[in-house]
Design an enzyme around this catalytic site. Structure first.
Site, PDB file in Angstrom:
ATOM      1  N   HIS A 237       0.739  -1.121  -0.162  1.00  0.00           N
ATOM      2  CA  HIS A 237       0.009  -0.062   0.035  1.00  0.00           C
ATOM      3  C   HIS A 237       0.812   1.263   0.060  1.00  0.00           C
ATOM      4  O   HIS A 237       0.688   2.085  -0.699  1.00  0.00           O
ATOM      5  CB  HIS A 237      -0.963   0.193   1.468  1.00  0.00           C
ATOM      6  CG  HIS A 237      -1.621  -1.095   1.495  1.00  0.00           C
ATOM      7  ND1 HIS A 237      -2.952  -1.439   0.578  1.00  0.00           N
ATOM      8  CD2 HIS A 237      -1.571  -2.165   1.910  1.00  0.00           C
ATOM      9  CE1 HIS A 237      -3.537  -2.411   1.356  1.00  0.00           C
ATOM     10  NE2 HIS A 237      -2.550  -2.987   2.043  1.00  0.00           N
TER      11      HIS A 237
HETATM   12  O1  RIB Z   1      -3.903  -0.294   5.463  1.00  0.00           O
HETATM   13  C1  RIB Z   1      -2.857  -0.374   5.129  1.00  0.00           C
HETATM   14  C2  RIB Z   1      -2.122   0.576   5.957  1.00  0.00           C
HETATM   15  O2  RIB Z   1      -2.083   0.328   7.164  1.00  0.00           O
HETATM   16  C3  RIB Z   1      -0.362   0.584   5.386  1.00  0.00           C
HETATM   17  O3  RIB Z   1      -0.028   1.963   5.594  1.00  0.00           O
HETATM   18  C4  RIB Z   1       0.092  -0.221   6.268  1.00  0.00           C
HETATM   19  O4  RIB Z   1       1.462   0.061   6.584  1.00  0.00           O
HETATM   20  C5  RIB Z   1      -0.667   0.011   7.834  1.00  0.00           C
HETATM   21  O5  RIB Z   1       0.154   1.222   8.319  1.00  0.00           O
END
Ligand code: RIB
Ligand code: CA
Length: 306
Positions: A237
């Site tokens: 992500h």
């Molecule tokens: O939902 C994904 C996010 O939440 C990303 O930034 C992961 O590292 C967690 O922080």
């Protein structure tokens, strides 16, 4: 040269994003850590590990919020490994965290700037919200925020909410209400970008030590996604979020009025409500091929087949 502060909860996907930033032509003014994927001690140690690995003594690490504004901490489900970075247990070297709190670093650095500082926010928005509440006039000089968070009618920690905004929905609301331009990269685009085991395997065949590290780092994260979500690979992500800094054509953004739910079962959900939400530049679609080609080349010097 563009100037950034990285606010982060490393975290494997944070580590990918930080690795991209470390190898890009931007000035990193500092890294601020926030409790999210893991507790504050773990995420701060991991930030120190990364600045040591990339041999960046000029980049300081500032410890931030130990818990959300109102709620108890929520941590991820172990998909980041026992050290929070894929069981790589990188050395910290002689790096030490700064005395100054992350919130004070944010305020002082932004207040003394010419209004050119941007934030790459990869975790819950607790630090940013605390800085806004403590020194709104100073924080008004912030140029823009790239935030990995939220999604359109979709969640990953609950059916409704994405993890970062679920951990601290009140902080998310404070940041959205404040009105600094936000580019929100949510699950609706990140979950289009699955990197497959075959693509990760390219890293293991590279001479590049950065590729070798990240090949090891992704293993538990990919196993988690393949076992839990039955997908063929992993979703990085934060890496997609960072990539949008460098190429405006990877993700297409639209201005939408977005409201953050802070109550009930939909806590942390980001809802598009014209006239009722706050204007956010929302990532709506992604060129997956362009994203993968960009990050493999920029991070690992690997050219993917066209
Ligand atoms: O939902 C994904 C996010 O939440 C990303 O930034 C992961 O590292 C967690 O922080
Ligand atoms: Ca993160």
């Amino acid at each position: 040269m563009r100037r950034f502060i990285i606010d982060t909860d490393p975290g494997i996907d944070d580590a990918f994003a930080i690795g991209l930033m470390m190898q890009s032509d931007v000035e990193i003014l500092g890294i601020t850590t926030v409790s999210g994927n893991n507790g504050i001690d773990s995420v701060t140690t991991n930030a120190l590990r990364l600045v040591n690995f990339f041999n960046r003594p000029e980049i300081s690490v500032y410890e931030g919020a130990r818990k959300p504004i109102l709620r108890e901490s929520g941590t991820s489900d172990g998909c980041h490994g026992t050290d929070g970075m894929g069981n790589t247990y990188l050395p910290v070297g002689n790096r030490i965290v700064e005395e100054k709190h992350a919130v004070d670093f944010l305020i002082e650095t932004i207040d003394s700037s010419e209004g050119d500082i941007e934030i790459l926010a990869l975790g819950p928005l607790t630090n940013l919200a605390l800085a806004i509440q403590k020194a709104p006039e100073a924080m008004r000089k912030l140029k823009q925020i790239y935030s990995m968070g939220g999604g359109v009618n979709h969640g990953n920690i609950t059916p409704f909410a994405e993890f970062n905004y679920w951990v601290d929905p009140e902080a998310t609301q404070v940041v959205f209400d404040f009105g600094i331009p936000i580019r929100m990269v949510g699950l609706n685009v990140t979950e289009e970008c699955i990197i497959s085991p075959d693509e990760f395997a390219l890293l293991s065949r590279s001479e590049n030590p950065v590729a070798a590290l990240y090949y090891q780092m992704q293993k538990p994260y990919t196993a988690h996604y393949m076992n839990r979500d039955k997908i063929n690979g992993a979703i990085i992500h934060d890496l997609l979020t960072a990539s949008t800094i460098f190429d405006d054509s990877i993700v297409s953004f639209e201005t939408q009025d977005v409201r953050v739910e802070t109550e009930g079962e939909k806590r942390g959900a980001t809802l598009i409500e014209p006239g009722n939400g706050k204007p956010v530049s929302l990532g709506m679609s992604v060129d997956v091929k362009k994203y993968k080609s960009f990050v493999f080349e920029k991070m690992f010097r690997i050219k993917l087949k066209a």
